[in-house]
Design a protein around this motif. Structure first.
Motif, PDB file in Angstrom:
ATOM      1  N   GLY A 137       9.179   3.592   0.750  1.00 21.92           N
ATOM      2  CA  GLY A 137       7.777   3.882   0.987  1.00 21.92           C
ATOM      3  C   GLY A 137       6.842   3.155   0.033  1.00 21.92           C
ATOM      4  N   PHE A 138       7.341   2.815  -1.152  1.00 22.59           N
ATOM      5  CA  PHE A 138       6.520   2.109  -2.133  1.00 22.59           C
ATOM      6  C   PHE A 138       6.160   0.702  -1.667  1.00 22.59           C
ATOM      7  CE2 PHE A 138       6.181  -0.463  -6.096  1.00 22.59           C
ATOM      8  CZ  PHE A 138       5.063   0.158  -6.628  1.00 22.59           C
ATOM      9  N   THR A 139       6.961   0.137  -0.772  1.00 25.72           N
ATOM     10  CA  THR A 139       6.684  -1.228  -0.306  1.00 25.72           C
ATOM     11  C   THR A 139       5.424  -1.286   0.565  1.00 25.72           C
ATOM     12  OG1 THR A 139       8.044  -1.002   1.707  1.00 25.72           O
ATOM     13  CG2 THR A 139       9.150  -1.728  -0.308  1.00 25.72           C
ATOM     14  N   ARG A 140       4.897  -0.138   0.979  1.00 26.75           N
ATOM     15  CA  ARG A 140       3.683  -0.120   1.791  1.00 26.75           C
ATOM     16  C   ARG A 140       2.444   0.189   0.974  1.00 26.75           C
ATOM     17  NH1 ARG A 140       7.439   2.762   4.972  1.00 26.75           N
ATOM     18  NH2 ARG A 140       6.450   4.754   4.523  1.00 26.75           N
ATOM     19  N   THR A 141       2.592   0.307  -0.350  1.00 25.86           N
ATOM     20  CA  THR A 141       1.440   0.611  -1.187  1.00 25.86           C
ATOM     21  C   THR A 141       0.717  -0.650  -1.615  1.00 25.86           C
ATOM     22  OG1 THR A 141       0.672   1.800  -3.155  1.00 25.86           O
ATOM     23  CG2 THR A 141       2.697   0.523  -3.364  1.00 25.86           C
ATOM     24  N   GLN A 142      -0.539  -0.499  -1.951  1.00 23.17           N
ATOM     25  CA  GLN A 142      -1.309  -1.597  -2.531  1.00 23.17           C
ATOM     26  C   GLN A 142      -1.647  -1.311  -3.997  1.00 23.17           C
ATOM     27  OE1 GLN A 142      -4.696  -2.261   0.030  1.00 23.17           O
ATOM     28  NE2 GLN A 142      -3.436  -2.726   1.810  1.00 23.17           N
TER      29      GLN A 142
END
Length: 301
Positions: free
Chosen positions: A206-211
């Motif tokens: 899920g962290f890969t979708r954060t900015q």
């Protein structure tokens, strides 16, 4: 303008660059329609490959990857790749061509229930009809990109694709994952960190979708916390950083396991148990789960 033209034009407006698949009779009108746009049809080794390629495009770009198949065995082949997108949280539009509408529900050559096939591995499975193509496509794009992203299935009967498109005012599609704020976590995190002497931070899928990767790195540096990542999150924080320890995998190095065993608090940011169940590696160590979805955990975690 036919419905197939409407579909490919709206995919083009949404930023789609490729459609992956294997040609067959019902798919040909769709391929012909693509020739009038900038969207490229990419021939794949199988429909399974088409599903995987669409999943990767969705993951890497945030814009839904698109795959298309013929009915029956083409759809069952594509389901494997679509299932990957479902598990990995990748936005995908999976289109199955089908027999003409009057034949739906009949036991005829190659026809199976596509909606029953894709329902367990998609966020939604939507039937296209002559009067709803534009509305359903808009809905599908929005659902695919909403947090948590994932695949949406569209079933396109042959006569629907060839029918004249009905004019429809399309609302702008939301083609980036919506922002979700995780509220109420600051107090709980501070309370646990005040009691902790050896915290360990882990980033997940899920962290890969954060900015906000830079914000998390500042937190790590300020608190002097070692951090690891899962395979999916590898590379989203700098691996040359002095606080970097390594990668959490099913087969992990002894130094990674040593840090895990010594930790008295695990701070999991964007962690998704789809990669590794918490109970397989956390033991009895307390876990703070910071993500847009609740974790699916077993007893004792």
């Amino acid at each position: 303008m036919k419905n197939v033209d409407l579909i490919v034009q709206e995919l083009e407006k949404a930023g789609v660059k490729w459609v992956f698949g294997v040609p067959s009779g019902p798919v040909l009108p769709f391929i012909d329609a693509l020739e009038k746009t900038s969207v490229s049809y990419v021939l794949t080794a199988s429909e399974t490959s088409a599903g995987f390629m669409a999943s990767v495009v969705g993951t890497m770009s945030g814009i839904p990857g698109v795959c298309i198949s013929t009915l029956g065995p083409g759809a069952t082949n594509m389901a494997t790749g679509v299932g990957c997108a479902w598990l990995d949280g990748a936005p995908v539009i999976a289109i199955t061509c089908n027999v003409p509408t009057p034949w739906l529900g009949r036991r005829v050559q190659m026809r199976i229930d596509h909606h029953a096939l894709f329902a367990p591995i998609t966020k939604a499975t939507l039937p296209l009809r002559r009067d709803n193509v534009a509305a359903k496509l808009t809905e599908a794009l929005a659902i695919a990109c909403a947090e948590t992203p994932g695949p949406v299935h569209l079933d396109l009967p042959e006569d629907v694709g060839e029918a004249e498109a009905i004019p429809y005012s399309l609302a702008p599609s939301v083609l980036t994952s919506e922002k979700k704020e995780v509220t109420g976590i600051a107090a709980a995190l501070k309370s646990e960190m005040d009691k902790s002497h050896h915290p360990l931070l882990v980033t997940g899928l899920g962290f890969t979708r954060t900015q906000e990767a830079g914000t998390l790195l500042k937190f790590i540096e300020r608190q002097k916390i070692p951090f690891i990542s899962t395979m999916h999150a590898k590379g989203w924080l700098p691996e040359g950083h002095p606080n970097w320890v390594g990668v959490l995998g099913r087969a992990r190095r002894t130094n990674i396991q040593r840090f895990i065993n010594q930790a008295d608090l695990i701070i999991a940011v964007g962690y998704d148990p789809i990669e590794i169940n918490y109970e397989e590696w956390t033991g009895v160590t307390p876990v703070i789960h910071i993500a847009t979805e609740k974790a699916d955990v077993g007893p004792g975690v």
